[in-house]
Design a protein around this motif. Structure first.
Motif, PDB file in Angstrom:
ATOM      1  N   LYS A 287     -49.209  28.316 -36.457  1.00 21.97           N
ATOM      2  CA  LYS A 287     -48.267  29.378 -36.806  1.00 21.97           C
ATOM      3  C   LYS A 287     -47.759  30.049 -35.545  1.00 21.97           C
ATOM      4  CE  LYS A 287     -47.712  33.675 -39.434  1.00 21.97           C
ATOM      5  NZ  LYS A 287     -48.352  34.677 -40.308  1.00 21.97           N
ATOM      6  N   SER A 288     -46.454  30.316 -35.529  1.00 24.41           N
ATOM      7  CA  SER A 288     -45.862  31.006 -34.389  1.00 24.41           C
ATOM      8  C   SER A 288     -46.348  32.449 -34.340  1.00 24.41           C
ATOM      9  CB  SER A 288     -44.335  30.983 -34.492  1.00 24.41           C
ATOM     10  OG  SER A 288     -43.754  31.821 -33.506  1.00 24.41           O
ATOM     11  N   GLU A 289     -46.782  32.870 -33.150  1.00 24.08           N
ATOM     12  CA  GLU A 289     -47.173  34.252 -32.920  1.00 24.08           C
ATOM     13  C   GLU A 289     -46.178  34.956 -32.010  1.00 24.08           C
ATOM     14  OE1 GLU A 289     -49.749  35.744 -34.283  1.00 24.08           O
ATOM     15  OE2 GLU A 289     -50.760  34.014 -35.199  1.00 24.08           O
ATOM     16  N   GLY A 290     -44.974  34.357 -31.851  1.00 23.52           N
ATOM     17  CA  GLY A 290     -43.959  34.936 -30.980  1.00 23.52           C
ATOM     18  C   GLY A 290     -44.071  34.420 -29.557  1.00 23.52           C
ATOM     19  N   ASP A 291     -43.327  35.020 -28.667  1.00 19.38           N
ATOM     20  CA  ASP A 291     -43.314  34.613 -27.265  1.00 19.38           C
ATOM     21  C   ASP A 291     -44.165  35.552 -26.424  1.00 19.38           C
ATOM     22  OD1 ASP A 291     -41.603  32.541 -27.825  1.00 19.38           O
ATOM     23  OD2 ASP A 291     -39.791  33.668 -27.321  1.00 19.38           O
ATOM     24  N   VAL A 292     -44.730  34.991 -25.367  1.00 16.04           N
ATOM     25  CA  VAL A 292     -45.502  35.763 -24.399  1.00 16.04           C
ATOM     26  C   VAL A 292     -44.785  35.678 -23.054  1.00 16.04           C
ATOM     27  CG1 VAL A 292     -47.685  35.947 -23.161  1.00 16.04           C
ATOM     28  CG2 VAL A 292     -47.686  35.378 -25.595  1.00 16.04           C
ATOM     29  N   THR A 293     -44.629  36.802 -22.407  1.00 19.46           N
ATOM     30  CA  THR A 293     -44.022  36.829 -21.081  1.00 19.46           C
ATOM     31  C   THR A 293     -45.120  36.798 -20.023  1.00 19.46           C
ATOM     32  OG1 THR A 293     -42.111  38.094 -21.865  1.00 19.46           O
ATOM     33  CG2 THR A 293     -42.551  38.114 -19.498  1.00 19.46           C
ATOM     34  N   ILE A 294     -45.014  35.863 -19.101  1.00 23.07           N
ATOM     35  CA  ILE A 294     -46.003  35.717 -18.038  1.00 23.07           C
ATOM     36  C   ILE A 294     -45.799  36.821 -17.011  1.00 23.07           C
ATOM     37  CG2 ILE A 294     -46.857  34.193 -16.221  1.00 23.07           C
ATOM     38  CD1 ILE A 294     -45.864  31.828 -17.917  1.00 23.07           C
ATOM     39  N   THR A 295     -46.900  37.445 -16.610  1.00 21.89           N
ATOM     40  CA  THR A 295     -46.833  38.537 -15.639  1.00 21.89           C
ATOM     41  C   THR A 295     -47.785  38.254 -14.475  1.00 21.89           C
ATOM     42  OG1 THR A 295     -48.574  39.787 -16.785  1.00 21.89           O
ATOM     43  CG2 THR A 295     -46.294  40.212 -17.447  1.00 21.89           C
ATOM     44  N   ASN A 296     -47.704  39.089 -13.443  1.00 21.45           N
ATOM     45  CA  ASN A 296     -48.654  39.057 -12.323  1.00 21.45           C
ATOM     46  C   ASN A 296     -49.671  40.173 -12.488  1.00 21.45           C
ATOM     47  OD1 ASN A 296     -45.958  38.116 -10.295  1.00 21.45           O
ATOM     48  ND2 ASN A 296     -47.802  36.868 -10.489  1.00 21.45           N
ATOM     49  N   ASP A 297     -50.942  39.878 -12.206  1.00 20.55           N
ATOM     50  CA  ASP A 297     -51.923  40.957 -12.165  1.00 20.55           C
ATOM     51  C   ASP A 297     -51.946  41.558 -10.763  1.00 20.55           C
ATOM     52  OD1 ASP A 297     -53.358  39.213 -10.575  1.00 20.55           O
ATOM     53  OD2 ASP A 297     -54.974  38.869 -12.016  1.00 20.55           O
ATOM     54  N   SER A 298     -52.868  42.464 -10.513  1.00 18.84           N
ATOM     55  CA  SER A 298     -52.907  43.164  -9.227  1.00 18.84           C
ATOM     56  C   SER A 298     -53.204  42.246  -8.047  1.00 18.84           C
ATOM     57  CB  SER A 298     -53.957  44.288  -9.279  1.00 18.84           C
ATOM     58  OG  SER A 298     -55.241  43.757  -9.591  1.00 18.84           O
ATOM     59  N   SER A 299     -53.785  41.082  -8.348  1.00 15.91           N
ATOM     60  CA  SER A 299     -54.091  40.119  -7.284  1.00 15.91           C
ATOM     61  C   SER A 299     -53.024  39.040  -7.153  1.00 15.91           C
ATOM     62  CB  SER A 299     -55.451  39.466  -7.546  1.00 15.91           C
ATOM     63  OG  SER A 299     -56.477  40.432  -7.590  1.00 15.91           O
ATOM     64  N   GLY A 300     -51.959  39.159  -7.929  1.00 16.52           N
ATOM     65  CA  GLY A 300     -50.886  38.171  -7.867  1.00 16.52           C
ATOM     66  C   GLY A 300     -51.095  36.957  -8.746  1.00 16.52           C
ATOM     67  N   ASN A 301     -52.167  36.936  -9.555  1.00 14.73           N
ATOM     68  CA  ASN A 301     -52.397  35.811 -10.459  1.00 14.73           C
ATOM     69  C   ASN A 301     -51.414  35.854 -11.626  1.00 14.73           C
ATOM     70  OD1 ASN A 301     -54.833  34.872  -9.093  1.00 14.73           O
ATOM     71  ND2 ASN A 301     -55.811  36.717  -9.918  1.00 14.73           N
TER      72      ASN A 301
END
Length: 595
Positions: A324-338
């Motif tokens: 089932k589709s749960e929508g889209d997730v936007t990829i982000t950076n954490d404080s360490s750049g991951n």
């Protein structure tokens, strides 16, 4: 020329047969021996000398195996659920439409007589199981014709996960089923960038599948993080890469119920229980954070993922195989750049970050331009291999699984995914993972929509030591004094091949004594006398299945000497070696009780 296109790990033979296996088939296994250095097709002119059994429709054999090839543990006997659109058309070998059970890791199924599978009207069902010590299993099976089929399923053992997966098994306290808050961190595993974190907020109540509160003092969590770029992990991805039961957020079928093809950026399997009850919901959302490998290809852009990219999120219901589709997730950076994918959920299942493309129904993300892969493997290197299209970072796109190839052969993909760059890899055939490591060779990067053809070259292995073997077979019904021709599935296991992490299993499907499908066989002859080649010094044993009963021989060694076949379950025989011709002459007699 071969026209081959398979989106998940399964093998499709060509003709109709029966799923009923009688004990006589144990000796027939001996004629289907793994001969990787022979160019002979495995289904050439085999006819045994005994009478056939009752026929059933579209037999399908599922084999469950540990995704970690180095683990000595394998799934054994366990209950299985059959669900999905056409579940009512599925039966256990022997005719039972309930109480589905796997044994020795095998599940022999077939379709009922009123089933009529075809490419335009496929029969689709889901197979799921909960094996103690392993991550949840779910596999979608699609049957498009009345012929034999094998489906292989890799399973992840919590205690011995394969490379490319990270596992957390832990227990946290509850007070009357309510958490005071917990943070679950999956360990950073060597050679794997991906990790994950799950946060349960204080005051979160554990709920069962019906939404009822669970009164318990402890929460048991088993979590598996699957790398999207590891070829040892994605062969065990729950649900596979070509699901048919896919719905959008509103509950509507995606692509009209036709298969879509996932291209994963990572998968997280979360399983929790309290007081022996599965936790399926929470009174308030839990927070999930997945650290992604920056060397993961974005299927839409064709480039490595980066902060700001979006990727669809899908959840899997293991019992039904429904995504089932749960929508889209936007990829982000954490404080360490991951690179991080964050989302919240109030229910538990497998969560998969996937782009997708489709061929049938409403095609998208697809190029209908064939890709021809020319194989250059050198003399003496003919055999069974996996030929797979992957992203530049080894994410699975499409595969020809279990291809018999020789030098100069070609594998044709009639259609390909629309992506800026991909490559083709070849690897040793493994019935459980698709493909397996190590990758023997790979092409350079190319655009699959415009390439047309590509050359794939790899070297030759050492020539194995073989023994010529002749088999003289006799079989009869002890209670009716009649002879039998076998029909059904049977299996041969090469212990020596398994020790080398090579494919150890030979499967065959026989109809009226004629082999309709076989993998790993090189055999000639008829009328109960056959000539084959076996690996000198390898140990073998055999399985057969009939009416919920499994039969197995003892281990025996193929060697240039006289010996007696180990007697088990009605098999008796002897082997006489002729040094002048390097031939082992085996005579065997079988006594089975017929119904």
């Amino acid at each position: 020329m071969k026209n081959t296109f398979k989106l998940h790990s399964q093998i499709n033979p060509a003709k109709q047969g029966s799923a009923l296996i009688n004990i006589f088939l144990m000796i027939a296994c001996m004629v289907l021996v793994l001969t990787l250095n022979s160019c002979r097709k495995p289904n050439e002119g085999i006819a045994l000398t005994i009478n056939e059994t009752t026929l059933t429709k579209a037999p399908v054999l599922l084999r469950f195996a540990n995704a970690n090839a180095n683990s000595t543990n394998q799934p054994g006997d366990f209950d299985v659920k059959i669900t999905g659109r056409d579940a009512a058309l599925v039966q256990m070998d022997g005719g039972s439409t309930s109480d589905f059970k796997a044994s020795h890791g095998f599940l022999p199924l077939s379709l009922t007589a009123n089933a009529a599978p075809s490419p335009s009207s496929p029969v689709t069902f889901n197979v799921s199981a909960d094996i103690p010590g392993y991550a949840p299993i779910v596999q979608t099976v699609t049957i498009t014709k009345d012929s034999a089929k094998i489906v292989d399923v890799g399973v992840v053992e919590y205690a011995n996960p394969p490379a490319g997966t990270s596992v957390l098994a832990t227990t946290t306290p509850l007070s009357n089923g309510v958490s005071a808050g917990a943070t679950l961190n999956l360990p950073q595993r060597s050679g794997m960038v991906e990790t994950a974190q799950i946060k349960i907020l204080p005051g979160t109540e554990m709920l069962d599948a019906d939404g009822s509160a669970i009164n318990a003092s402890a929460l048991t969590s088993n979590i598996v993080d699957f790398s999207a770029v590891s070829t040892t992990s994605y062969g065990a991805f729950p649900g596979g890469f070509s699901p048919t039961n896919v719905i959008d957020k509103a509950g509507n079928q995606v692509n009209g119920g036709n298969a879509i093809n996932f291209v994963s950026a990572g998968l997280l399997s979360i399983k929790m229980s309290a007081a022996g009850t599965q936790v399926r919901h929470f009174s308030q959302p839990i927070q999930v954070s997945m650290k992604l490998d920056p060397n993961t290809t974005n299927f839409i852009t064709g480039n490595n993922i980066k902060a700001g990219d979006t990727v669809p999120l899908w959840s899997l219901t293991e019992e039904t195989g429904q995504w089932k589709s749960e929508g889209d997730v936007t990829i982000t950076n954490d404080s360490s750049g991951n690179l991080i994918a964050n989302f919240e959920t109030s229910h538990l299942c497998c969560f998969n970050l996937d782009w997708s493309w489709a061929v049938a129904g409403h095609p998208y993300g697809t190029c209908f331009t064939p890709l021809t892969v020319r194989i250059h493997c050198g003399a003496g290197n003919s055999g069974i291999y996996d030929v797979t299209i992957v992203t530049p970072n080894n994410q699975y796109l499409a595969g020809a699984h279990g291809e018999f190839v020789h030098d100069g052969d070609v594998v044709v993909f009639p259609y390909v995914p629309s992506i800026a760059q991909c490559k083709v890899v070849i690897s040793s055939f493994n019935l459980y993972l698709n493909p397996r490591l190590p990758i023997l060779a790979q092409t350079g990067l190319f655009n699959p929509c415009s390439q047309g053809s590509v050359d794939l070259s790899f070297g030759s292995p050492a020539t194995p030591s073989l023994i010529n073997v002749t088999l003289n077979m006799q079989g009869y019904c002890s209670n009716k004094n009649i002879n039998l021709l076998p029909s059904g599935w049977f299996f041969l296991y090469d212990v020596g091949a398994a020790r080398l992490n090579q494919n150890a299993w030979t499967y065959a499907y026989v109809n009226r004594g004629v082999i309709q499908y076989a993998f790993g066989a090189g055999i000639t002859g008829s009328n109960g006398r056959y000539s084959i080649k076996l690996f000198n010094g390898d140990q073998y044993y055999m399985y057969a299945y009939n009416s919920y009963v499994w039969y197995q021989t003892s281990v025996f060694t193929m060697a240039p000497r006289n010996f007696t076949l180990p007697s088990a379950s009605g098999i008796n025989g002897s082997a006489i070696y002729d040094a002048g011709s390097n031939t082992l002459n085996i005579t065997a007699k079988f006594s089975v009780r017929c119904h």
